[in-house]
Design a protein around this motif. Structure first.
Motif, PDB file in Angstrom:
ATOM      1  N   ARG A   5       0.960  -1.191  -0.131  1.00 53.48           N
ATOM      2  CA  ARG A   5       0.299  -0.133   0.407  1.00 53.48           C
ATOM      3  C   ARG A   5       0.911   1.388   0.044  1.00 53.48           C
ATOM      4  N   THR A  28      -4.683   3.970   1.238  1.00 57.85           N
ATOM      5  CA  THR A  28      -5.645   3.969   1.650  1.00 57.85           C
ATOM      6  C   THR A  28      -6.417   2.739   0.937  1.00 57.85           C
ATOM      7  N   ALA A  29      -6.084   1.579   0.004  1.00 59.73           N
ATOM      8  CA  ALA A  29      -6.505   0.863  -0.393  1.00 59.73           C
ATOM      9  C   ALA A  29      -6.396  -0.617  -0.076  1.00 59.73           C
ATOM     10  N   PRO A  30      -7.172  -1.169   0.569  1.00 61.52           N
ATOM     11  CA  PRO A  30      -7.617  -2.392   1.113  1.00 61.52           C
ATOM     12  C   PRO A  30      -6.419  -3.718   0.234  1.00 61.52           C
ATOM     13  N   ASP A  61      -2.832  -5.896   0.130  1.00 62.45           N
ATOM     14  CA  ASP A  61      -1.165  -6.556   0.839  1.00 62.45           C
ATOM     15  C   ASP A  61      -0.905  -7.170   0.374  1.00 62.45           C
ATOM     16  N   MET A  90      -9.535 -12.891  10.824  1.00 59.51           N
ATOM     17  CA  MET A  90      -9.442 -13.577  12.488  1.00 59.51           C
ATOM     18  C   MET A  90      -9.459 -15.803  11.727  1.00 59.51           C
ATOM     19  N   ALA A 114      -4.012  -5.530  14.516  1.00 56.87           N
ATOM     20  CA  ALA A 114      -5.157  -4.678  14.612  1.00 56.87           C
ATOM     21  C   ALA A 114      -4.958  -5.631  16.505  1.00 56.87           C
ATOM     22  N   VAL A 125     -10.084 -11.303  -1.306  1.00 57.00           N
ATOM     23  CA  VAL A 125      -9.582 -11.255   1.158  1.00 57.00           C
ATOM     24  C   VAL A 125      -8.127 -10.314   0.665  1.00 57.00           C
ATOM     25  N   ALA A 126      -8.784  -9.158   1.880  1.00 56.47           N
ATOM     26  CA  ALA A 126      -7.118  -9.005   1.542  1.00 56.47           C
ATOM     27  C   ALA A 126      -7.298  -8.622   3.366  1.00 56.47           C
ATOM     28  N   THR A 127      -5.629  -9.081   3.839  1.00 57.59           N
ATOM     29  CA  THR A 127      -5.165  -9.539   4.844  1.00 57.59           C
ATOM     30  C   THR A 127      -4.488  -8.603   5.416  1.00 57.59           C
ATOM     31  N   SER A 146      -2.687  -4.956   8.193  1.00 57.07           N
ATOM     32  CA  SER A 146      -3.468  -3.359   8.007  1.00 57.07           C
ATOM     33  C   SER A 146      -4.830  -3.017   7.012  1.00 57.07           C
ATOM     34  N   ALA A 147      -4.276  -3.957   5.177  1.00 56.62           N
ATOM     35  CA  ALA A 147      -4.883  -3.607   4.394  1.00 56.62           C
ATOM     36  C   ALA A 147      -6.341  -3.737   4.851  1.00 56.62           C
ATOM     37  N   ARG A 168      -8.009  -2.911   7.655  1.00 58.11           N
ATOM     38  CA  ARG A 168      -8.252  -2.175   8.248  1.00 58.11           C
ATOM     39  C   ARG A 168      -8.856  -0.357   7.775  1.00 58.11           C
ATOM     40  N   ILE A 169      -7.171  -0.551   7.818  1.00 53.92           N
ATOM     41  CA  ILE A 169      -6.928   1.105   6.509  1.00 53.92           C
ATOM     42  C   ILE A 169      -7.826   1.192   5.145  1.00 53.92           C
ATOM     43  N   GLY A 170      -7.499  -0.026   4.696  1.00 60.47           N
ATOM     44  CA  GLY A 170      -8.189  -0.320   3.614  1.00 60.47           C
ATOM     45  C   GLY A 170      -9.243  -0.094   3.780  1.00 60.47           C
ATOM     46  N   CYS A 171     -10.487  -0.333   4.514  1.00 58.73           N
ATOM     47  CA  CYS A 171     -11.750  -0.610   4.421  1.00 58.73           C
ATOM     48  C   CYS A 171     -12.056   0.268   5.129  1.00 58.73           C
ATOM     49  N   THR A 210      -9.515   1.676  13.172  1.00 59.60           N
ATOM     50  CA  THR A 210      -9.000   1.783  14.863  1.00 59.60           C
ATOM     51  C   THR A 210      -9.956  -0.015  15.429  1.00 59.60           C
ATOM     52  N   ALA A 211     -10.583  -0.854  14.451  1.00 60.66           N
ATOM     53  CA  ALA A 211     -11.336  -1.290  14.817  1.00 60.66           C
ATOM     54  C   ALA A 211     -10.771  -3.237  14.371  1.00 60.66           C
ATOM     55  N   PRO A 212     -10.411  -4.287  15.328  1.00 58.58           N
ATOM     56  CA  PRO A 212      -9.930  -5.402  15.414  1.00 58.58           C
ATOM     57  C   PRO A 212      -9.661  -5.970  13.778  1.00 58.58           C
ATOM     58  N   ILE A 213      -9.573  -5.579  13.225  1.00 58.13           N
ATOM     59  CA  ILE A 213     -10.170  -6.393  12.010  1.00 58.13           C
ATOM     60  C   ILE A 213      -8.815  -6.717  11.445  1.00 58.13           C
ATOM     61  N   ASP A 214      -8.215  -8.327  10.892  1.00 62.00           N
ATOM     62  CA  ASP A 214      -7.350  -8.204  10.177  1.00 62.00           C
ATOM     63  C   ASP A 214      -7.342  -8.992   9.056  1.00 62.00           C
ATOM     64  N   ALA A 215      -9.155  -9.521   8.489  1.00 70.23           N
ATOM     65  CA  ALA A 215      -8.989  -9.473   7.215  1.00 70.23           C
ATOM     66  C   ALA A 215     -10.621  -8.962   6.769  1.00 70.23           C
TER      67      ALA A 215
END
Lengths: 91, 91, 91, 91, 91
Positions: free
Chosen positions: C62, C69-71, C73, D1, D60, E55-57, E59-60, E62-65, E69-74
């Motif tokens: 990214r 800011t794109a998803p 990886d 996750m 995350a 599926v993006a995994t 930090s992408a 979180r930040i790409g979507c 600030t959410a605990p999301i890794d996929a």
């Protein structure tokens, strides 16, 4: 985090300047917590050979240990107390 | 960090502009520190073929080496001194 | 970084708005640089099917390619020159 | 996750100061969601032994749980409701 | 990015407050794009069971979507069009 036992250390004289002063420990991860492989982690808690330790990986190893600008991707962040549930880590 | 031996290099003429000037080394990771696989890491310490090196991966390879905006996910950050505990890396 | 060969591409009409305009290439990683698996990487250098490419993964894909800011990886960040040390990537 | 079951916990008295107050749970990942391995994750939702939980990894686990500066790379972020599709996680 | 098929979903009533409203889908990755394992990814594009998705995994996700600030890794970031090169993902 991974859990492993410190089995040795390595020395690097010629290295990135942000690594000066870092201690590079070889940690063998517990059978149950990965592939039983060995990684190199920077010590942050004064751990020694033979001790069982918690290892944080990725950005947590830099940012969580006050080394934001160092090229560190694995850090020892805790020494596990003896007898404290470690049997649950075996397969 | 991973430890491995430099076994070659690759050249890329057509590449991202933030990679201009980067040296792409092929590093074979030690048997004990992973899957004995080969990765491409950018050299930051003047390492050469045959040397045993420390490799940082992930964001540490960018931020820890002053290449915050380059698409680099693996960097050579230290040359391991000869005889310095490397036998602990073998299975 | 990983090295692999582009073996195809996929199309996604219904997607995250930050991915509009991205080309999704299927890259088969070299035997020596991982598990010989196939990943989907966004092209940033105009690479085509059959070319051998450098792929950056994680936040480097990214931030290192101007898509903060794109998803994304995984991104293709270089085309490897023919004959440039690639034999060192085979087991 | 990842999804896994809490099978134990570990105690670390001597640790990074940003980990004080953290509960280290041992989570065995479901067969279908990885290598059936055990990892250590910090609890953020009051989960107990035997419960099936969602685990977030990487940045995350820090940023998504309000522990930006702690060396945490895995966190329990949800307890999975009984009978809620878990059979789809088996091979 | 990974490509996989949605095979189910899980429900978590007791979870991190930054996950309220998230839909947790179980995605089985394609044989060619990993270990054929199942991961849990948050849906961002309105995908349903049986659809093939990108599926993006890390930090992408979180930040790409827009979930910094959410605990999301996929995260599911695209639905793959039928017949669009997917055969290149098989071994």
């Amino acid at each position: 985090m991974l859990i492993g036992k410190i089995v040795g250390s390595v020395v690097s004289t010629r290295k990135n300047e942000n690594l000066v002063g870092s201690k590079f420990m070889i940690v063998e991860t517990c059978a149950g917590t990965g592939s039983n492989k060995r990684i190199v982690a920077v010590d942050n808690v004064g751990a020694g050979i033979g001790e069982t330790v918690l290892v944080a990986t990725g950005s947590a190893a830099r940012i969580g240990c006050g080394h934001e600008t160092a090229p560190i991707d694995a850090a020892i962040v805790g020494i596990v107390d003896n007898g404290a549930g470690l049997d649950a880590l075996d397969d």
